[in-house]
Design an enzyme around this catalytic site. Structure first.
Site, PDB file in Angstrom:
ATOM      1  N   HIS A  11       0.821  -1.217   0.000  1.00  0.00           N
ATOM      2  CA  HIS A  11       0.000   0.000   0.000  1.00  0.00           C
ATOM      3  C   HIS A  11       0.853   1.265   0.000  1.00  0.00           C
ATOM      4  O   HIS A  11       0.729   2.112  -0.890  1.00  0.00           O
ATOM      5  CB  HIS A  11      -0.942  -0.016   1.196  1.00  0.00           C
ATOM      6  CG  HIS A  11      -1.793  -1.229   1.270  1.00  0.00           C
ATOM      7  ND1 HIS A  11      -2.561  -1.660   0.214  1.00  0.00           N
ATOM      8  CD2 HIS A  11      -1.989  -2.139   2.265  1.00  0.00           C
ATOM      9  CE1 HIS A  11      -3.201  -2.761   0.551  1.00  0.00           C
ATOM     10  NE2 HIS A  11      -2.863  -3.071   1.801  1.00  0.00           N
ATOM     11  N   CYS A  43      -6.946  -7.595   3.775  1.00  0.00           N
ATOM     12  CA  CYS A  43      -8.167  -7.577   4.584  1.00  0.00           C
ATOM     13  C   CYS A  43      -9.284  -8.388   3.944  1.00  0.00           C
ATOM     14  O   CYS A  43     -10.293  -8.686   4.593  1.00  0.00           O
ATOM     15  CB  CYS A  43      -8.636  -6.140   4.806  1.00  0.00           C
ATOM     16  SG  CYS A  43      -8.866  -5.204   3.281  1.00  0.00           S
TER      17      CYS A  43
END
Length: 445
Positions: A11, A43
């Protein structure tokens, strides 16, 4: 021409690369990533296990091709072996060919992320003990869950709790083990975790709490997880006990926290000139305490990564800090939080107060409504809001964002109690539950 080396590309690395090229399209940006993919949304692993993902390829929001088209020079499946941050060189190995090469840079961006905590426990290297972090781990868990009848999840934080929930929903008999005495103990206080534990029990998840794992025993076709208090045998186990910064390459070269997180200032600068860090490899400024902390969240990584590009030439945009705002859905319970829990405050040696309110989220004249548990933590001396937690069988996630802004703006409980919140029977009562719990806290102060 300025040359930038970006090490790691999940990220923070993805958004740092994009932001650098947006601000400086003429710069040469080299991205080094040991995996063959980037930008993986880990996630979504538990949701994929439970068949709630439309297409696993959509769990990636960027690609090496996209960054290359933006102007980056991509070195995928390339492992950085060493970094001389002062001499501004690094050595990397192409994992496909084995070739090693030295690269020079003018500026270094360390977005190496985090690695799963793997305690030195006997038998932990068994093929039946899986990790849960990257795409390869996701593939392994998905494949094992398909034919498994049982599983043990070690660690009851967000990742472990979500995996245990989804395993139980697809018919895998699940045991959830944790050394702490409550599930989600680092995320929520007891009034909420008690309800979560009841939900697990209602779905036949065995809770083995307050039990430290002492060893794993490979049974040939499965694994036995041995704790201080019992033994739990299953087809496989998943280890989800937390993460540590993957910053060994910079050890001894820049200031770090004891756990290895690179200390950065408000402009993402490390202690050595021309070195920047962001995401799970770096510290965050935690607004509830006013101190540097280590909180590995994708939201923190994205915002820090974006700031790298804004500040890499000239300090321009300061980091506003974080409240570690987060949410999770477990069965029919929606949970959301921002800032400090009472337990988190106590672990940090802080004296806070906790106010609890349970009230329906919309008027009783509506055909349906449901209770919301609201917990507000606040400083008895300054009256400042320090945290909020919410739980309901309705979507209450927005409440955590409200509290996040209150903490960041240094609101007192009195301020929060007097905010102009909307009222509409479909959504809330004449006094919104966030305002109502703040009013209760203000009356207690």
């Amino acid at each position: 021409m300025t040359t930038v080396a970006v090490i790691g590309c999940t990220h923070a690395g993805t958004f740092a690369t994009q932001s650098i090229l947006q601000e400086h399209p003429d710069w040469q940006v080299h991205v080094f990533e040991r995996n063959g993919t980037l930008s993986f949304l880990s996630c979504g692993i538990a949701l994929w296990v439970g068949d709630h993902v439309s297409d696993p390829k959509r769990m990636f929001y960027s690609s090496p091709q996209a960054l290359a088209e933006a102007g980056a020079t991509m070195h995928m499946r390339t492992d950085v072996l060493s970094v001389d941050a002062t001499g501004k060189t690094l050595v990397a190995r192409d994992l496909e060919t084995g070739e090693e090469k030295e690269y020079s840079f003018d500026k270094l961006v360390v977005t190496t992320g985090s690695k799963p905590v793997i305690p030195p426990i006997e038998g932990i290297d068994s093929d039946h003990v899986l990790l849960c972090k990257n795409w390869d781990h996701a593939l392994a868990i998905k494949e094992r869950a398909k034919g498994a009848k049982s599983a043990v999840v070690v660690g009851s934080g967000y990742i472990g709790a979500e995996l245990a929930e989804q395993f139980s929903l697809v018919g895998v008999k699940t045991t959830l083990v944790d050394a702490m005495d409550r599930v989600l103990a680092n995320n929520f206080d007891e009034p909420i975790t008690a309800e979560v534990e009841k939900a697990f029990a209602d779905h036949d998840v065995e809770l083995a709490l307050g039990q430290k794992v002492t060893r794993f025993v490979d049974t040939g076709d499965g694994v036995t997880v041995v704790t201080e208090k019992g033994e739990y045998t299953a087809d496989f186990a998943v280890l989800a006990v937390g993460f540590l910064p993957a910053t060994e390459l910079l050890k001894g070269q820049v200031d770090m926290l004891p756990n290895g997180a690179i200390v950065v200032d408000e402009y993402m600068r490390a202690s050595l000139p021309d070195v920047y860090a962001a995401g799970d490899s770096a510290t965050v400024f935690y607004n509830p305490t006013g101190k540097h902390d280590y909180i590995p969240l994708a939201t923190n990584a994205v915002r820090q990564g974006l700031l790298v590009g804004r500040n890499i030439e000239t300090p321009t945009r300061a980091y506003m800090g974080t409240q570690a705002t987060s949410a999770v859905q477990l069965y029919d319970l929606s949970l959301a939080a921002s800032g400090l829990t009472l337990g988190g405050a106590e672990r940090r040696g802080l004296d806070l107060r906790l106010t609890e309110l349970v009230d329906d989220y919309r008027p009783d004249f509506m055909l349906t409504t449901t209770p919301v548990t609201s917990l507000l933590t606040w400083d008895p001396d300054t009256r400042e809001v320090k945290g909020g937690q919410f739980m309901a069988k309705a979507d209450i996630s927005g409440a955590a964002n409200v509290v996040s802004m209150a903490i960041q703006s240094h609101f007192t409980v009195d301020d929060l109690a007097n905010v102009d919140f909307l009222f509409q029977p479909n959504f809330d009562k004449p006094v919104y539950y966030v305002g109502a719990v703040a009013m209760k806290a203000a009356a207690e102060a």
